[in-house]
Write an enzyme that holds these catalytic residues in place. Structure first.
Site, PDB file in Angstrom:
ATOM      1  N   ARG A 261      38.479-109.400  97.968  1.00 24.94           N
ATOM      2  CA  ARG A 261      39.078-109.812  99.236  1.00 24.94           C
ATOM      3  C   ARG A 261      40.526-110.232  99.008  1.00 24.94           C
ATOM      4  O   ARG A 261      40.837-110.937  98.047  1.00 24.94           O
ATOM      5  CB  ARG A 261      38.293-110.967  99.867  1.00 24.94           C
ATOM      6  N   ARG A 276      37.968-119.954  95.653  1.00 22.62           N
ATOM      7  CA  ARG A 276      38.427-118.864  96.523  1.00 22.62           C
ATOM      8  C   ARG A 276      39.180-117.858  95.671  1.00 22.62           C
ATOM      9  O   ARG A 276      40.320-118.084  95.278  1.00 22.62           O
ATOM     10  CB  ARG A 276      39.317-119.417  97.639  1.00 22.62           C
ATOM     11  N   GLU A 348      30.680-123.967 101.881  1.00 23.65           N
ATOM     12  CA  GLU A 348      29.857-122.780 102.139  1.00 23.65           C
ATOM     13  C   GLU A 348      29.502-122.040 100.851  1.00 23.65           C
ATOM     14  O   GLU A 348      30.352-121.795  99.996  1.00 23.65           O
ATOM     15  CB  GLU A 348      30.599-121.826 103.075  1.00 23.65           C
ATOM     16  N   SER A 351      26.231-117.281 103.965  1.00 19.80           N
ATOM     17  CA  SER A 351      26.373-117.102 105.407  1.00 19.80           C
ATOM     18  C   SER A 351      25.407-115.997 105.812  1.00 19.80           C
ATOM     19  O   SER A 351      25.516-114.870 105.325  1.00 19.80           O
ATOM     20  CB  SER A 351      27.811-116.724 105.750  1.00 19.80           C
ATOM     21  N   ARG A 389      30.390-119.572  93.328  1.00 24.02           N
ATOM     22  CA  ARG A 389      30.275-120.879  93.977  1.00 24.02           C
ATOM     23  C   ARG A 389      29.020-121.603  93.509  1.00 24.02           C
ATOM     24  O   ARG A 389      29.007-122.837  93.436  1.00 24.02           O
ATOM     25  CB  ARG A 389      30.295-120.719  95.493  1.00 24.02           C
TER      26      ARG A 389
END
Length: 428
Positions: A261, A276, A348, A351, A389
């Site tokens: 990403r 991130r 988070e 999801s 994560r």
């Protein structure tokens, strides 16, 4: 993508649903374009019928010796040919414009999704586990003595910011987490392990909603392939341009893959550590279901992700996203946030979204009910969970005052019986 028939029949309801997402009314422009293209199609069909009729009369006029009528009919056939071509081109342009409008609009939220502007309006629905009470000031993962195997400096030399090189215990622990997740999902949760490409064509990205609107969020090669932002893209598109038998549903898939990403718009956010990244790994879950089973499947998938964290002893909370915080393709989303003591907050880690027929319509993915006409499947996706994560959470929740980390019991078999990472960064 949206069903144009639904918009024709329910324009006010369609616009009201968009308004909940903060999107301006779209039905007037959509219906105007739709009406123009349908009129062009109808006129082309009428002109074609007139041309066919005139063509039949041409021979009769020639045979009867009526030269004037013959020339008139021949000119009419030629004119109708040009008229049909122009109308068909107008219809094609209308089709393209309609597709552009529909492709650019987000999915409509379910009625029970809470209204809200942003993440502050999300609603917690449950939490599990009690955050540990430390008798020292807990550190973030990259500050721990044992985390010397997380090398951001070398990664920066190789690739720039938002990358990490993992070595030794950190690399093995990262691998063990992914293996543990895959084993649980395949042996207990009924998902089929899948290994698919990380390079895909435009059509695959369009199918799951990354294109055309969010091109800047992903990376494209010089040859035109896209690096997947998540294996949701590949797993969901395995049923693209397919008509399934109803008996084949549900199809439940999982994959451990690299994800890429650009993190467009995230400048200055989470720049320290590996929270991130431009390149990261996830164990993804995708379900292809009968429409009637989609909401039950959403709850089941959420539990699959929660169970991973519970087995690792990681406190979490589950929230339902409000309309202002949902993703483009979702009708409803559960976010699972894991407790990170180094940040003293939940972040988070998964999801899980139900997308209805939104992606299936873009992919033309359908199923055939027994005795019925083909209908669009419903698609769901969710992290089961983000591996990097999860590594952060394991390190921060298991940290000791001397900089070592006690590891969850569920991982011991994947680490040769090792139970901790020492302050020197070694498994022991």
């Amino acid at each position: 993508m949206h069903d144009i028939r639904f918009i024709r029949e329910n324009p006010d309801a369609f616009d009201a649903a968009l308004a909940r997402l903060g999107v301006a009314a779209a039905s007037p422009e959509i219906l105007a374009v739709d009406a123009a293209r349908r009129e062009a199609i109808q006129k082309a069909e009428t002109a074609q019928a007139e041309r066919n009729a005139a063509s039949k009369e041409v021979g009769k006029a020639k045979a009867s010796g009526d030269e004037a009528e013959f020339e008139r009919l021949r000119a009419l056939v030629a004119a109708k040919k040009d008229e049909i071509a122009a109308l068909e081109d107008e219809a094609r342009q209308g089709d393209a414009k309609l597709a552009e409008l529909l492709m650019g609009l987000p999915n409509l939220p379910l009625d029970d999704v809470p209204d809200g502007a942003d993440e502050d309006d999300n609603v917690e629905i449950r939490r599990w586990g009690e955050p540990r009470a430390f008798d020292f000031e807990p550190k973030e993962h990259y500050q721990l003595a044992c985390a010397q195997g997380l090398d951001f400096e070398t990664a920066a030399k190789l690739s720039g910011s938002r990358f990490v090189v993992m070595r030794g215990a950190m690399a093995r622990l990262h691998r063990a987490l992914a293996q543990f997740m895959l084993d649980v999902h395949t042996t207990e949760n009924g998902l089929t392990e899948t290994n698919a490409p990380v390079l895909v064509r435009d059509e695959a990205m369009v199918g799951t909603g990354q294109l055309p609107k969010f091109a800047e969020d992903s990376y494209q090669t010089r040859e035109g392939w896209w690096l997947i932002p998540t294996s949701e893209v590949t797993l969901t598109n395995t049923v693209r341009e397919t008509i399934l038998d109803a008996a084949e549903l549900p199809i439940r898939l999982t994959a451990h893959s690299l994800c890429f990403r650009s993190e467009a718009g995230s400048a200055g956010k989470d720049t320290s550590g590996m929270l991130r990244q431009h390149q990261f790994e996830k164990v993804e879950m995708v379900s292809i279901t009968h429409p009637d089973a989609a909401l039950d499947e959403h709850a089941r998938m959420t539990r699959c992700a929660e169970d991973i964290l519970e087995r690792l002893g990681l406190p979490y909370r589950t929230i339902v996203l409000c309309t202002g915080d949902m993703g483009f393709g979702a009708r409803k989303t559960h976010d699972i946030e894991v407790w990170l003591p180094g940040q003293d907050t939940y972040r988070e880690i998964s999801s899980v979204s139900v997308c209805g027929a939104f992606q299936a319509r873009r992919m033309n993915a359908r199923f055939r009910p027994e005795g019925g006409k083909p209908d669009f499947v419903h698609t769901l996706n969710g992290s089961g969970v983000a591996v990097g994560r999860c590594l952060i959470a394991v390190l921060e929740n298991g940290q000791q005052e001397d900089g070592s980390v006690l590891l969850p019991q569920a991982l011991h078999p994947y680490l040769g019986g090792k139970t901790q990472v020492t302050a020197k960064g070694e498994l022991a």
